[in-house]
Motif scaffolding. Structure first.
Motif, PDB file in Angstrom:
ATOM      1  N   UNK A  79       9.522  -2.722  14.458  1.00  0.00           N
ATOM      2  CA  UNK A  79       8.076  -2.873  13.951  1.00  0.00           C
ATOM      3  C   UNK A  79       7.218  -3.829  14.539  1.00  0.00           C
ATOM      4  N   UNK A  80       7.788  -5.177  14.874  1.00  0.00           N
ATOM      5  CA  UNK A  80       6.767  -6.056  15.636  1.00  0.00           C
ATOM      6  C   UNK A  80       6.692  -5.687  16.977  1.00  0.00           C
ATOM      7  N   UNK A  81       7.451  -4.832  17.946  1.00  0.00           N
ATOM      8  CA  UNK A  81       7.113  -4.401  19.146  1.00  0.00           C
ATOM      9  C   UNK A  81       6.234  -3.254  19.139  1.00  0.00           C
ATOM     10  N   UNK A  82       6.204  -2.434  18.210  1.00  0.00           N
ATOM     11  CA  UNK A  82       5.300  -1.374  17.997  1.00  0.00           C
ATOM     12  C   UNK A  82       3.643  -1.897  17.788  1.00  0.00           C
ATOM     13  N   UNK A  83       3.785  -2.983  17.126  1.00  0.00           N
ATOM     14  CA  UNK A  83       2.301  -3.441  16.680  1.00  0.00           C
ATOM     15  C   UNK A  83       1.919  -4.308  18.194  1.00  0.00           C
ATOM     16  N   UNK A  84       2.690  -4.879  18.615  1.00  0.00           N
ATOM     17  CA  UNK A  84       2.576  -5.795  20.178  1.00  0.00           C
ATOM     18  C   UNK A  84       2.112  -4.814  21.069  1.00  0.00           C
ATOM     19  N   UNK A  85       2.618  -3.610  21.301  1.00  0.00           N
ATOM     20  CA  UNK A  85       2.326  -2.586  22.227  1.00  0.00           C
ATOM     21  C   UNK A  85       0.808  -2.216  22.095  1.00  0.00           C
ATOM     22  N   UNK A  86       0.497  -1.877  20.639  1.00  0.00           N
ATOM     23  CA  UNK A  86      -0.793  -1.788  20.452  1.00  0.00           C
ATOM     24  C   UNK A  86      -1.911  -2.804  20.901  1.00  0.00           C
ATOM     25  N   UNK A  87      -1.566  -3.952  20.480  1.00  0.00           N
ATOM     26  CA  UNK A  87      -2.481  -5.050  20.736  1.00  0.00           C
ATOM     27  C   UNK A  87      -2.628  -5.326  22.277  1.00  0.00           C
ATOM     28  N   UNK A  88      -1.384  -5.081  22.903  1.00  0.00           N
ATOM     29  CA  UNK A  88      -1.594  -5.464  24.417  1.00  0.00           C
ATOM     30  C   UNK A  88      -2.478  -4.354  25.011  1.00  0.00           C
ATOM     31  N   UNK A  89      -2.277  -3.154  24.635  1.00  0.00           N
ATOM     32  CA  UNK A  89      -3.249  -1.932  24.851  1.00  0.00           C
ATOM     33  C   UNK A  89      -4.609  -1.970  24.740  1.00  0.00           C
ATOM     34  N   UNK A  90      -4.996  -2.579  23.447  1.00  0.00           N
ATOM     35  CA  UNK A  90      -6.361  -2.484  22.988  1.00  0.00           C
ATOM     36  C   UNK A  90      -6.988  -3.746  22.450  1.00  0.00           C
ATOM     37  N   UNK A  91      -6.373  -4.873  22.578  1.00  0.00           N
ATOM     38  CA  UNK A  91      -6.719  -6.041  21.527  1.00  0.00           C
ATOM     39  C   UNK A  91      -7.676  -6.880  22.265  1.00  0.00           C
ATOM     40  N   UNK A  92      -7.839  -6.867  23.528  1.00  0.00           N
ATOM     41  CA  UNK A  92      -8.545  -7.946  24.222  1.00  0.00           C
ATOM     42  C   UNK A  92      -9.691  -7.349  25.086  1.00  0.00           C
TER      43      UNK A  92
END
Length: 394
Positions: free
Chosen positions: A77-90
């Motif tokens: 669950x944490x890794x899935x959220x992190x993947x989304x953040x890495x792709x779109x968060x910054x």
């Protein structure tokens, strides 16, 4: 205090109620990340994704994996959220946005430095869980960026006229005191010491006003009082939360005087913020007793009460101060009789002054998978530590 009365209650609520609620209802299995706008039953009522809450949820599941049990579903669950953040968060400069649409397209500019704070926490915990260098680099790079922006957190997004009534906010120095401990192992010891010393001094000597018995939300750059809406503002929950950060720092440095001082301030704040008519802790107050600017001033919020419980338990653990035990019993009774939802699980977030739910949502723009699970975990573990201490002293 009898910690054994409460340990199972906090542990059970965390592992068998709150975390399953978010595991079931929050993950976006199509686009990644998490839905946080959940109604009372857990159904999604809005699909926008707020970076504070995305990062906090990654942190929460990584923390549980690191500190409770190495359950693969928590790490996934944490890794899935992190993947989304890495792709779109910054954005292109590495600043973390405030909000995205469900697919990850930015909606609101990176005006809030707290998006960066929670991203640091999230990727720091993920590095502990996985040892992946990319997570370490994101955590440390974001932390250094926070320090660069510290003097002017909003930057180009500030609405204030330059030089007109300059004020410093309590929120950032407060959170840095906790954030530096989150990633201490990733930083140079000299930097850690510097951030800690500056944070303690700022919280305890600049924003805390002994003559008023409160922590102010905003002060002039020299620490003086500003007789304005912002300068008179007190958020008892913020001050109480910061005191358990101070206690953690006191434990790290074996500073018994700091721990006792944090307890003394916490007791002042809970006595100041307690509603003598209906119980519970007010959201906002004006230190001069004037009408607050915030129309929601008399609401009772989930995070205020949860952070207060943590502070009171840590205060009792570190000092044995019976005032902490007394107020813990009182705040615990109010909290558990008003916020948990026995029918659909998780906790209500927003109560009116009388203690009735104003909104039955379980998550929204500000409430997500963070304060309740973190608080339940902290209380559970602190109660166990108190129990162990009592056993040793018998």
């Amino acid at each position: 205090m009898q910690p054994e009365k409460y340990i199972d209650q906090y542990r059970h609520a965390l592992l068998n109620d709150v975390i399953p609620f978010w595991m079931k209802n929050s993950p976006d299995h199509e686009s990644g990340g998490f839905f946080t706008c959940l109604d009372r039953e857990g159904k999604v009522f809005d699909t926008d994704k707020f970076l504070w809450l995305q990062c906090r949820q990654v942190w929460c599941f990584a923390m549980l994996y690191n500190q409770v049990e190495t359950r693969q579903e928590w790490l996934d669950t944490a890794l899935s959220g992190a993947d989304f953040l890495q792709k779109h968060g910054r954005d292109a400069r590495g600043n973390w946005y405030f909000s995205l649409d469900s697919h990850g397209n930015p909606l609101m500019q990176p005006h809030s430095i707290f998006s960066d704070c929670f991203a640091t926490m999230a990727f720091g915990q993920l590095y502990k869980a996985t040892g992946k260098e990319e997570f370490k680099n994101i955590a440390t790079g974001t932390f250094y960026n926070i320090l660069k922006r510290e003097e002017n957190p909003k930057g180009i997004y500030s609405k204030a006229v330059p030089g007109a009534r300059p004020l410093e906010s309590f929120a950032l120095p407060m959170i840095l005191c906790n954030l530096v401990l989150e990633i201490e192992s990733l930083l140079e010891p000299a930097l850690v010491s510097e951030v800690i010393e500056r944070g303690i001094d700022t919280v305890m000597n600049k924003f805390y006003k002994p003559e008023l018995g409160v922590i102010l939300e905003n002060v002039s750059p020299d620490g003086s009082f500003s007789d304005s809406f912002e300068g008179r503002l007190v958020n008892p929950g913020h001050g109480l939360e910061s005191m358990w950060f101070m206690m953690d720092l006191a434990e790290r440095t074996s500073d018994e005087l700091l721990a006792q001082r944090a307890v003394d301030i916490a007791i002042q704040l809970v006595e100041y913020g307690w509603d003598p008519v209906h119980g519970g802790i007010f959201y906002f107050m004006d230190v001069k007793g004037n009408p607050p600017q915030q129309l929601e001033w008399d609401q009772k919020l989930w995070w205020v009460h949860m952070e207060t419980l943590i502070t009171l338990l840590k205060g009792y653990l570190h000092t044995g101060d019976e005032r902490c035990a007394y107020w813990f019993e009182r705040v615990h009774a109010y909290t558990w009789s008003h916020f948990p939802d026995p029918e659909y699980g998780e906790w209500f977030g927003y109560l009116n002054r009388q203690g009735e739910p104003l909104l039955t949502l379980k998550g929204g723009k500000w409430k997500g998978c963070f304060h309740v699970p973190r608080g339940l975990f902290q209380c559970w573990k602190t109660l166990e530590a108190i129990q162990s201490k009592v056993s040793l002293n018998v």
